[in-house]
Motif scaffolding. Structure first.
Motif, PDB file in Angstrom:
ATOM      1  N   ARG A  91      33.461  54.005  31.666  1.00 28.51           N
ATOM      2  CA  ARG A  91      32.078  53.574  31.496  1.00 28.51           C
ATOM      3  C   ARG A  91      32.074  52.598  30.328  1.00 28.51           C
ATOM      4  N   THR A 106      30.269  50.925  35.266  1.00 24.39           N
ATOM      5  CA  THR A 106      31.340  51.858  35.608  1.00 24.39           C
ATOM      6  C   THR A 106      32.465  51.082  36.283  1.00 24.39           C
ATOM      7  N   THR A 108      36.013  51.698  38.144  1.00 26.37           N
ATOM      8  CA  THR A 108      36.885  52.693  38.763  1.00 26.37           C
ATOM      9  C   THR A 108      38.179  52.012  39.192  1.00 26.37           C
TER      10      THR A 108
END
Length: 155
Positions: A91, A106, A108
């Motif tokens: 984050r 965010t 990933t």
């Protein structure tokens, strides 16, 4: 902030090697900054709930403006999830006065076995509207190319 930016790359290294480079302070300083920038990690705590603070500096200030100053982007990154050797969820919050860079993005990082290598896919959600999508995806692709060069040379 519903935009999603994405990039992926096949890296000729095992998932464990790639995962290790995602969680090593010195490695991150080398490969994470996209072309035209250098990075310095100021704080490092590689565990779920931990994170890091990175200062990215433009090598040529004319390539700015940065989000934090004319020549820099400062980002505080928290580790939301660490799943070795499959996934790292970060984050990220930029230090910026401009509200178009506000919010939590965010990132990933998914690592999927692909033959003798690793397919690395980076998905960014909640991308602040001040970040140009094409530039952001090019920056992610640049970081992935740097990651590939870094781990392939070490493997």
């Amino acid at each position: 902030m519903g935009r999603t930016d994405r990039a992926s790359r096949l890296i000729a290294a095992p998932r464990a090697t790639v995962y290790g480079a995602l969680l090593d302070r010195e490695s991150l300083e080398v490969w994470l900054p996209p072309d035209g920038m250098r990075g310095r990690v100021e704080r490092w705590d590689p565990r779920p709930g931990g994170g890091f603070r990175m200062v990215l500096t433009y090598l040529d200030p004319a390539d700015g403006p940065g989000k934090t100053s004319d020549a820099t982007d400062v980002v505080d990154v928290g580790f939301a999830a660490l799943v070795p050797p499959e996934r790292v969820v970060q984050r990220a919050v930029f230090e910026a006065d401009d509200p178009s860079y506000a919010g939590t993005m965010t990132m990933t990082w998914r690592l999927t076995a692909a033959g003798e290598g690793t397919e690395v896919t980076v998905t960014a959600t909640g991308v602040p509207p001040g970040i140009d999508q094409a530039d952001h995806e090019a920056g992610i692709a640049s970081s992935l190319a740097n990651l590939a060069s870094y781990v392939e040379a070490a493997d």
